[in-house]
Design a protein around this motif. Sequence first.
Motif, mmCIF file in Angstrom:
data_model
loop_
_atom_site.group_PDB
_atom_site.id
_atom_site.type_symbol
_atom_site.label_atom_id
_atom_site.label_comp_id
_atom_site.label_asym_id
_atom_site.label_seq_id
_atom_site.Cartn_x
_atom_site.Cartn_y
_atom_site.Cartn_z
ATOM 1 N N LYS A 1 53.094 18.305 38.873
ATOM 2 C CA LYS A 1 53.330 17.336 37.785
ATOM 3 C C LYS A 1 53.679 18.045 36.485
ATOM 4 O O LYS A 1 53.257 19.174 36.245
ATOM 5 N N GLU A 2 54.427 17.334 35.665
ATOM 6 C CA GLU A 2 54.804 17.877 34.366
ATOM 7 C C GLU A 2 53.591 17.833 33.430
ATOM 8 O O GLU A 2 52.853 16.859 33.409
ATOM 9 N N ILE A 3 53.420 18.882 32.646
ATOM 10 C CA ILE A 3 52.309 18.921 31.691
ATOM 11 C C ILE A 3 52.706 18.084 30.481
ATOM 12 O O ILE A 3 53.514 18.495 29.657
ATOM 13 N N ASP A 4 52.153 16.867 30.414
ATOM 14 C CA ASP A 4 52.640 15.910 29.421
ATOM 15 C C ASP A 4 51.700 15.717 28.228
ATOM 16 O O ASP A 4 51.986 14.947 27.331
ATOM 17 N N ASN A 5 50.565 16.394 28.236
ATOM 18 C CA ASN A 5 49.651 16.249 27.091
ATOM 19 C C ASN A 5 48.692 17.430 27.055
ATOM 20 O O ASN A 5 48.533 18.165 28.032
ATOM 21 N N ILE A 6 48.027 17.595 25.915
ATOM 22 C CA ILE A 6 47.222 18.792 25.666
ATOM 23 C C ILE A 6 45.946 18.850 26.527
ATOM 24 O O ILE A 6 45.388 19.922 26.773
ATOM 25 N N LEU A 7 45.517 17.692 27.060
ATOM 26 C CA LEU A 7 44.298 17.704 27.879
ATOM 27 C C LEU A 7 44.599 17.740 29.379
ATOM 28 O O LEU A 7 43.692 17.665 30.201
ATOM 29 N N PHE A 8 45.862 17.895 29.717
ATOM 30 C CA PHE A 8 46.289 17.973 31.113
ATOM 31 C C PHE A 8 45.514 19.064 31.858
ATOM 32 O O PHE A 8 45.482 20.219 31.419
ATOM 33 N N GLY A 9 44.895 18.684 32.965
ATOM 34 C CA GLY A 9 44.218 19.670 33.811
ATOM 35 C C GLY A 9 42.866 20.152 33.309
ATOM 36 O O GLY A 9 42.237 21.009 33.935
ATOM 37 N N ILE A 10 42.405 19.624 32.176
ATOM 38 C CA ILE A 10 41.133 20.082 31.606
ATOM 39 C C ILE A 10 39.953 19.441 32.358
ATOM 40 O O ILE A 10 39.898 18.222 32.522
ATOM 41 N N PRO A 11 38.984 20.244 32.795
ATOM 42 C CA PRO A 11 37.798 19.693 33.477
ATOM 43 C C PRO A 11 36.917 18.926 32.488
ATOM 44 O O PRO A 11 36.732 19.359 31.351
ATOM 45 N N VAL A 12 36.409 17.792 32.932
ATOM 46 C CA VAL A 12 35.568 16.962 32.071
ATOM 47 C C VAL A 12 34.375 16.461 32.884
ATOM 48 O O VAL A 12 34.490 16.216 34.082
ATOM 49 N N ALA A 13 33.216 16.363 32.217
ATOM 50 C CA ALA A 13 32.008 15.849 32.872
ATOM 51 C C ALA A 13 31.700 14.466 32.307
ATOM 52 O O ALA A 13 31.922 14.209 31.123
ATOM 53 N N MET B 1 34.345 37.378 37.127
ATOM 54 C CA MET B 1 34.518 35.948 36.861
ATOM 55 C C MET B 1 35.568 35.732 35.771
ATOM 56 O O MET B 1 35.558 36.390 34.749
ATOM 57 N N THR B 2 36.473 34.796 36.021
ATOM 58 C CA THR B 2 37.469 34.470 34.997
ATOM 59 C C THR B 2 36.799 33.772 33.816
ATOM 60 O O THR B 2 35.715 33.234 33.946
ATOM 61 N N LYS B 3 37.455 33.783 32.685
ATOM 62 C CA LYS B 3 36.845 33.197 31.495
ATOM 63 C C LYS B 3 37.811 32.265 30.774
ATOM 64 O O LYS B 3 37.777 32.154 29.565
ATOM 65 N N TYR B 4 38.646 31.594 31.544
ATOM 66 C CA TYR B 4 39.587 30.664 30.898
ATOM 67 C C TYR B 4 38.850 29.567 30.138
ATOM 68 O O TYR B 4 39.307 29.105 29.111
ATOM 69 N N LEU B 5 37.704 29.163 30.663
ATOM 70 C CA LEU B 5 36.980 28.061 30.024
ATOM 71 C C LEU B 5 36.289 28.476 28.722
ATOM 72 O O LEU B 5 35.680 27.658 28.061
ATOM 73 N N ASP B 6 36.371 29.765 28.380
ATOM 74 C CA ASP B 6 35.886 30.177 27.059
ATOM 75 C C ASP B 6 36.970 30.031 25.994
ATOM 76 O O ASP B 6 36.712 30.140 24.812
ATOM 77 N N LEU B 7 38.191 29.795 26.467
ATOM 78 C CA LEU B 7 39.302 29.648 25.517
ATOM 79 C C LEU B 7 39.321 28.239 24.931
ATOM 80 O O LEU B 7 38.695 27.326 25.476
ATOM 81 N N SER B 8 40.037 28.088 23.827
ATOM 82 C CA SER B 8 40.162 26.747 23.243
ATOM 83 C C SER B 8 41.087 25.916 24.132
ATOM 84 O O SER B 8 41.874 26.455 24.909
ATOM 85 N N ILE B 9 41.011 24.595 23.973
ATOM 86 C CA ILE B 9 41.882 23.691 24.739
ATOM 87 C C ILE B 9 43.355 24.022 24.459
ATOM 88 O O ILE B 9 44.181 24.032 25.367
ATOM 89 N N LYS B 10 43.644 24.330 23.197
ATOM 90 C CA LYS B 10 45.009 24.675 22.809
ATOM 91 C C LYS B 10 45.491 25.904 23.588
ATOM 92 O O LYS B 10 46.609 25.933 24.112
ATOM 93 N N GLU B 11 44.628 26.938 23.641
ATOM 94 C CA GLU B 11 45.006 28.174 24.349
ATOM 95 C C GLU B 11 45.172 27.930 25.843
ATOM 96 O O GLU B 11 46.100 28.444 26.476
ATOM 97 N N ILE B 12 44.266 27.127 26.411
ATOM 98 C CA ILE B 12 44.367 26.815 27.842
ATOM 99 C C ILE B 12 45.687 26.088 28.113
ATOM 100 O O ILE B 12 46.402 26.393 29.071
ATOM 101 N N ASN B 13 45.997 25.129 27.229
ATOM 102 C CA ASN B 13 47.221 24.360 27.376
ATOM 103 C C ASN B 13 48.461 25.268 27.346
ATOM 104 O O ASN B 13 49.402 25.097 28.132
ATOM 105 N N GLU B 14 48.441 26.288 26.454
ATOM 106 C CA GLU B 14 49.560 27.240 26.383
ATOM 107 C C GLU B 14 49.693 28.003 27.705
ATOM 108 O O GLU B 14 50.789 28.161 28.228
ATOM 109 N N LEU B 15 48.540 28.459 28.231
ATOM 110 C CA LEU B 15 48.570 29.214 29.486
ATOM 111 C C LEU B 15 49.103 28.363 30.634
ATOM 112 O O LEU B 15 49.853 28.841 31.484
ATOM 113 N N LEU B 16 48.708 27.083 30.648
ATOM 114 C CA LEU B 16 49.193 26.180 31.699
ATOM 115 C C LEU B 16 50.703 25.990 31.566
ATOM 116 O O LEU B 16 51.436 26.060 32.555
#
Lengths: 481, 100
Positions: A60-72, A1-16
């Motif tokens: 789409k261009e990644i225009d902000n730090i919460l781009f693509g982040i899953p939210v409930a 299982m991947t663990k991207y969601l264990d990373l911080s939002i900042k780190e996820i944003n960098e990877l994206l």
Amino acid sequence: MTKYLDLSIKEINELLKDKKIKPIDLVNEAFERIEASDLNAFITLNKEEAIKEALELENKEIDNILFGIPVAIKDNIVTKGLRTTAASHILDDFNPIYDAEVIKKIKDKHMIIVGKTNMDEFAMGSTGETSYFGNTLNPWDKKMVPGGSSSGSAASVGARLVPIALGTDTGGSIRQPSSFCGVVGLKPTYGRVSRYGLIAFASSLDQIGPITRNVYENALMLNVIAGQDDKDMTSSYEEVKDYTCLIGEDVKGMKIAIPKFYMSETIDKEVRDKVENVTKILKDKGCTVDYVDMKYVSSAIPLYQVIALGEASSNLARYDGVRYGYVTKDFKDINELYKMTRYEGFGREVKRRLMIGSYILSGKNADKYYRKALIVRKKLTDEFKSILSKYDLIIGPTNTNVAYPIGTKLDDALKSFYDDLLTIPVNMAGLPAMSLPIGFKNGLPVGMHIIGNYFSEEEIYKLGSFVEKELNLNLDPRGDK
Amino acid sequence: MLSKNEVDHVADLARLHVDEAEYELYEKQLYDILSEIKKIEDVDVEGETEIMISPSTNKNTYSNDSIGPMLSTSDVLKNAKHTNGDFIVVPRVVADSEEI
């Protein structure tokens, strides 16, 4: 299982941004986690749509730090075309025809809604147990309640199913479950976030706010949802700030008050000790911490019962079985249509509260109870204002204790109100407040309350991030993962 | 404890049917909550008469009296269970003249 969601939002944003991952990887991982979880944190999943959106984001261009982040999203916030039930039988097939203002803002930032979270029915409860869809379990101990009413939002972030969720808070419904689930929950200043599209419980108290794994990400989410909205006449024209602006700043010289009531014998000793521990750290860092008297906080429970239930009885009059929602099968006249629809559609906690609320506002009672409560509310608010004219922030415990076993308070009509003893006063005054994890008692998280002045959420985040860093707690209930 | 009549009264105000088996529970639970609520009468407000209805400090504002986007009839009717054409169907709410 991947663990991207264990990373911080900042780190996820960098990877994206580096194109090492795509939004679909995050969405797939979120659903893997949600589907493998037995916490009953969600009522409705948005899988098909979420996958579609994630794939569309690839162009789409990644225009902000919460781009693509899953939210409930808590299930009392309406989402166009996505079932919204408020965890009630009376709305269990309700399909909204518009998006709440906060949902529009989330979509503008290209965050991806993965589903609607479980909650106490119409946000009435403090344990998650009044949901028509069954109770949510606490990620730290499945025998324990997760708190409520934003039970699924707090549990899903606590269990690391999603990094961010939205909750709503009328008397403690963001802060209380956040405290029980070991996550960071903020109730913004009344009017900071638009209530357009929030299924109303008590309109003068309700506020939508973020629930996250840490303080910084909470501020990021408030940046998204804050702002004036013509569709909510109580939404404020006060300027929206960058709520991360003071994170990491020195707390030296901050003046902090602790109401004696918040540290009285009613509060569990170990919980008080945890707050004392933080107090020591703050003093060492050069903060002033003083105990202060507050006269009216002790009236919080009856005050809440009059105001919240009175407003609720009016707001929930709209569920009549005519325009939407559940309708009874057999009725011979309009009155029976109303009475049977509501009898069959509402759960017991809701019915109890509506009866009390209707009674309080009827005839002479309106003066005797409601008017009196509004005067007490004014006095309590003045008291808060007076303290906050001398201090930057107020701290204390969020709750009287940690999470307790499921079933403990379910049939006690009064006890569930007492869970909100320390959180209700804040809603009465309309102030912003956070619950921040500050330790554990018997393996269950303890939350600290940080209450700020009107529209000063950045000060709360400043102190919160400092305490978070100093304590450096492991807040992942999965142990070594 | 509340009486059965009192439970009927508050249930009627809230437009709720009460099942025979529920009376006993409501008589106690509503009494408990009302006893708590009555404590508000004893709070000393030191002569204060000003009330606070909402924390909002917004001044009254008026929206422009202009036509904006509206919901479609089909959207509005989407969640209604009993409809007929462009209308929502409800039981008759006025009596026949001979019944009055």
